[in-house]
Design a protein around this motif. Structure first.
Motif, PDB file in Angstrom:
ATOM      1  N   ILE A 163      45.220   6.726  14.099  1.00 48.49           N
ATOM      2  CA  ILE A 163      45.142   5.347  14.948  1.00 48.49           C
ATOM      3  C   ILE A 163      44.356   5.568  16.251  1.00 48.49           C
ATOM      4  CG2 ILE A 163      46.377   3.424  16.219  1.00 48.49           C
ATOM      5  CD1 ILE A 163      47.121   3.963  13.186  1.00 48.49           C
ATOM      6  N   ALA A 164      44.579   6.771  16.844  1.00 40.87           N
ATOM      7  CA  ALA A 164      44.059   7.258  18.227  1.00 40.87           C
ATOM      8  C   ALA A 164      42.568   7.242  17.924  1.00 40.87           C
ATOM      9  CB  ALA A 164      44.637   8.228  18.797  1.00 40.87           C
ATOM     10  N   LEU A 165      42.165   8.233  17.118  1.00 41.59           N
ATOM     11  CA  LEU A 165      40.781   8.219  16.577  1.00 41.59           C
ATOM     12  C   LEU A 165      39.867   6.996  16.472  1.00 41.59           C
ATOM     13  CD1 LEU A 165      40.887  11.518  14.526  1.00 41.59           C
ATOM     14  CD2 LEU A 165      40.020  11.059  16.959  1.00 41.59           C
ATOM     15  N   SER A 166      40.540   6.071  15.559  1.00 43.10           N
ATOM     16  CA  SER A 166      40.180   4.950  15.033  1.00 43.10           C
ATOM     17  C   SER A 166      39.680   4.032  16.327  1.00 43.10           C
ATOM     18  CB  SER A 166      40.713   4.125  14.036  1.00 43.10           C
ATOM     19  OG  SER A 166      40.768   4.869  12.791  1.00 43.10           O
ATOM     20  N   ILE A 167      40.756   4.083  17.024  1.00 46.40           N
ATOM     21  CA  ILE A 167      40.450   3.110  18.302  1.00 46.40           C
ATOM     22  C   ILE A 167      39.625   3.594  19.404  1.00 46.40           C
ATOM     23  CG2 ILE A 167      41.703   2.227  20.294  1.00 46.40           C
ATOM     24  CD1 ILE A 167      44.094   1.535  18.450  1.00 46.40           C
ATOM     25  N   ASN A 168      39.570   4.923  19.499  1.00 46.83           N
ATOM     26  CA  ASN A 168      38.834   5.401  20.820  1.00 46.83           C
ATOM     27  C   ASN A 168      37.354   5.506  20.141  1.00 46.83           C
ATOM     28  OD1 ASN A 168      40.955   5.991  22.275  1.00 46.83           O
ATOM     29  ND2 ASN A 168      41.476   8.106  21.729  1.00 46.83           N
ATOM     30  N   LYS A 169      37.209   5.919  19.040  1.00 45.98           N
ATOM     31  CA  LYS A 169      35.850   5.666  18.522  1.00 45.98           C
ATOM     32  C   LYS A 169      35.056   4.489  18.569  1.00 45.98           C
ATOM     33  CE  LYS A 169      35.605  10.105  15.698  1.00 45.98           C
ATOM     34  NZ  LYS A 169      35.331  10.857  14.476  1.00 45.98           N
ATOM     35  N   ALA A 170      35.748   3.480  17.982  1.00 47.76           N
ATOM     36  CA  ALA A 170      35.443   2.052  17.952  1.00 47.76           C
ATOM     37  C   ALA A 170      35.293   1.686  19.373  1.00 47.76           C
ATOM     38  CB  ALA A 170      36.652   1.230  17.199  1.00 47.76           C
ATOM     39  N   ALA A 171      36.045   1.979  20.289  1.00 49.43           N
ATOM     40  CA  ALA A 171      35.963   1.546  21.699  1.00 49.43           C
ATOM     41  C   ALA A 171      34.840   2.307  22.381  1.00 49.43           C
ATOM     42  CB  ALA A 171      37.227   1.335  22.528  1.00 49.43           C
ATOM     43  N   SER A 172      34.439   3.379  22.073  1.00 50.01           N
ATOM     44  CA  SER A 172      33.687   4.259  22.709  1.00 50.01           C
ATOM     45  C   SER A 172      34.231   4.832  24.133  1.00 50.01           C
ATOM     46  CB  SER A 172      32.088   3.613  22.869  1.00 50.01           C
ATOM     47  OG  SER A 172      31.600   3.324  21.481  1.00 50.01           O
ATOM     48  N   ARG A 173      35.502   4.785  23.997  1.00 52.38           N
ATOM     49  CA  ARG A 173      36.086   5.473  25.259  1.00 52.38           C
ATOM     50  C   ARG A 173      37.579   5.934  24.834  1.00 52.38           C
ATOM     51  NH1 ARG A 173      38.241   0.655  28.849  1.00 52.38           N
ATOM     52  NH2 ARG A 173      38.073  -1.078  27.413  1.00 52.38           N
ATOM     53  N   GLN A 174      38.310   6.605  25.681  1.00 56.54           N
ATOM     54  CA  GLN A 174      39.421   7.325  25.543  1.00 56.54           C
ATOM     55  C   GLN A 174      40.478   6.389  25.982  1.00 56.54           C
ATOM     56  OE1 GLN A 174      38.966  10.365  24.069  1.00 56.54           O
ATOM     57  NE2 GLN A 174      41.028  11.008  23.621  1.00 56.54           N
ATOM     58  N   LEU A 175      40.644   5.395  25.130  1.00 54.82           N
ATOM     59  CA  LEU A 175      41.838   4.449  25.442  1.00 54.82           C
ATOM     60  C   LEU A 175      43.198   5.006  25.345  1.00 54.82           C
ATOM     61  CD1 LEU A 175      40.429   1.101  24.051  1.00 54.82           C
ATOM     62  CD2 LEU A 175      40.400   1.881  26.488  1.00 54.82           C
ATOM     63  N   ILE A 176      43.390   5.861  24.407  1.00 50.83           N
ATOM     64  CA  ILE A 176      44.615   6.438  23.792  1.00 50.83           C
ATOM     65  C   ILE A 176      44.645   7.875  24.079  1.00 50.83           C
ATOM     66  CG2 ILE A 176      46.305   6.882  21.834  1.00 50.83           C
ATOM     67  CD1 ILE A 176      45.213   4.262  20.749  1.00 50.83           C
ATOM     68  N   GLU A 177      45.496   8.299  24.532  1.00 46.30           N
ATOM     69  CA  GLU A 177      45.569   9.977  25.134  1.00 46.30           C
ATOM     70  C   GLU A 177      46.825  10.612  24.331  1.00 46.30           C
ATOM     71  OE1 GLU A 177      45.454  10.275  29.170  1.00 46.30           O
ATOM     72  OE2 GLU A 177      43.386   9.699  29.499  1.00 46.30           O
ATOM     73  N   ALA A 178      46.724  11.545  24.255  1.00 44.59           N
ATOM     74  CA  ALA A 178      47.881  12.443  23.493  1.00 44.59           C
ATOM     75  C   ALA A 178      48.961  12.982  24.672  1.00 44.59           C
ATOM     76  CB  ALA A 178      47.547  13.689  22.700  1.00 44.59           C
ATOM     77  N   LYS A 179      50.359  12.211  24.728  1.00 44.30           N
ATOM     78  CA  LYS A 179      51.044  12.699  25.653  1.00 44.30           C
ATOM     79  C   LYS A 179      52.343  12.953  25.073  1.00 44.30           C
ATOM     80  CE  LYS A 179      49.199   9.224  28.751  1.00 44.30           C
ATOM     81  NZ  LYS A 179      49.302   8.129  30.009  1.00 44.30           N
ATOM     82  N   GLY A 180      52.665  12.867  23.750  1.00 45.18           N
ATOM     83  CA  GLY A 180      53.901  13.192  23.191  1.00 45.18           C
ATOM     84  C   GLY A 180      53.915  14.676  23.014  1.00 45.18           C
ATOM     85  N   LYS A 181      55.103  15.169  22.731  1.00 45.55           N
ATOM     86  CA  LYS A 181      55.631  16.437  22.590  1.00 45.55           C
ATOM     87  C   LYS A 181      56.297  16.858  21.296  1.00 45.55           C
ATOM     88  CE  LYS A 181      54.133  18.239  26.769  1.00 45.55           C
ATOM     89  NZ  LYS A 181      53.034  19.273  26.771  1.00 45.55           N
ATOM     90  N   LEU A 182      55.719  17.656  20.515  1.00 48.92           N
ATOM     91  CA  LEU A 182      56.104  18.031  19.148  1.00 48.92           C
ATOM     92  C   LEU A 182      56.305  19.626  19.229  1.00 48.92           C
ATOM     93  CD1 LEU A 182      56.793  16.800  16.365  1.00 48.92           C
ATOM     94  CD2 LEU A 182      54.624  17.377  15.916  1.00 48.92           C
ATOM     95  N   GLY A 183      57.356  20.169  19.645  1.00 39.78           N
ATOM     96  CA  GLY A 183      57.545  21.611  19.907  1.00 39.78           C
ATOM     97  C   GLY A 183      56.786  21.779  21.027  1.00 39.78           C
ATOM     98  N   SER A 184      55.649  22.769  20.791  1.00 40.59           N
ATOM     99  CA  SER A 184      55.136  23.175  22.213  1.00 40.59           C
ATOM    100  C   SER A 184      53.745  22.487  22.166  1.00 40.59           C
ATOM    101  CB  SER A 184      54.912  24.824  22.035  1.00 40.59           C
ATOM    102  OG  SER A 184      54.262  25.041  20.679  1.00 40.59           O
ATOM    103  N   THR A 186      50.991  19.213  22.227  1.00 42.45           N
ATOM    104  CA  THR A 186      50.936  17.962  22.851  1.00 42.45           C
ATOM    105  C   THR A 186      50.217  17.043  21.576  1.00 42.45           C
ATOM    106  OG1 THR A 186      50.900  18.720  25.059  1.00 42.45           O
ATOM    107  CG2 THR A 186      49.977  16.427  24.528  1.00 42.45           C
ATOM    108  N   TYR A 187      50.836  15.928  21.349  1.00 43.20           N
ATOM    109  CA  TYR A 187      50.185  15.330  20.097  1.00 43.20           C
ATOM    110  C   TYR A 187      50.295  13.754  20.411  1.00 43.20           C
ATOM    111  CZ  TYR A 187      54.203  13.030  17.859  1.00 43.20           C
ATOM    112  OH  TYR A 187      55.242  12.257  17.393  1.00 43.20           O
ATOM    113  N   PHE A 188      49.629  12.706  19.480  1.00 47.17           N
ATOM    114  CA  PHE A 188      49.702  11.498  19.641  1.00 47.17           C
ATOM    115  C   PHE A 188      51.264  10.855  19.309  1.00 47.17           C
ATOM    116  CE2 PHE A 188      45.047  12.187  19.469  1.00 47.17           C
ATOM    117  CZ  PHE A 188      44.584  11.478  20.692  1.00 47.17           C
TER     118      PHE A 188
END
Length: 213
Positions: A163-184, A186-188
């Motif tokens: 989702i993040a890659l598809s939106i960021n690439k289509a918009a040509s900017r970093q609209l979505i950033e990874a802030k979630g935590k999965l163990g150690s 940082t992920y989307f």
């Protein structure tokens, strides 16, 4: 006389079989289409993002990794071809560990799901079409599921990363950033991908008794 009797029995059996088949088929069709109404289908557009709270083993865990809103466990991108509605998403089997970017019908994606929602990037249709196109490109490349949840490259892709890659690439900017935590790591997280100013809610179905992916 006996031949007439057996023929009547055979004809009756055939009628019962047809009735049973029709009844079963009607029930299955109703079950497939109950989750989303015809009116809701008409609201969908190419490039929309669809979320669900799944019924699998790990759904509850992925829901809990969201920091702002713990509602969904999985997401995909709507791809509309003519009258057919598909969902492109990255998923792996909980039993075999095999999976990757795949496409399935909307009915299959929402089968037995009671909590789900559809969100739309607040931009032009050209950009939203591009979101679906980027996802389709990953599908055509047979990209495998990323069990390392590495957000730094797209050699392999996990569900919200698609989702993040598809939106960021289509918009040509970093609209979505990874802030979630999965163990150690940082992920989307799921809420990272839709709780942004540029996304608006189109459809929302919530169940009081959420089950776990």
């Amino acid at each position: 006389m006996e031949n007439g009797k057996y023929r009547w029995v055979n004809d009756l059996s055939l009628i019962l079989l047809i009735i049973c088949f029709w009844g079963c088929s009607s029930s299955e069709e109703k079950k497939d289409t109950d989750t989303i109404s015809k009116e809701e289908k008409l609201l969908l557009e190419n490039g929309d993002i669809i979320y669900r709270h799944g019924n699998g083993i790990f759904s509850g865990y992925f829901v809990s990794t969201s920091q702002k809103e713990q509602l969904y466990s999985h997401a995909g991108i709507i791809s509309i071809k003519g009258d057919s509605i598909y969902v492109i998403h990255s998923e792996a089997s909980e039993f075999t560990g095999i999976g990757g970017v795949r496409k399935e019908t909307l009915q299959t994606f929402l089968k037995d799901i009671s909590t789900w929602g559809v969100y739309r990037l607040d931009t032009t249709m050209v950009v939203r079409d591009s979101v679906a196109l980027v996802a389709s490109n990953y599908l055509n490349k047979n990209i495998s599921f990323d069990f390392d949840f590495n957000s730094l490259n797209d050699d392999k892709i996990y569900c919200t990363e698609l989702i993040a890659l598809s939106i960021n690439k289509a918009a040509s900017r970093q609209l979505i950033e990874a802030k979630g935590k999965l163990g150690s790591k940082t992920y989307f997280a799921v809420d990272d991908t839709y709780m942004i100013p540029q996304m608006k809610k189109i459809i929302s179905h919530h169940s009081e008794n959420k089950q776990s992916n």
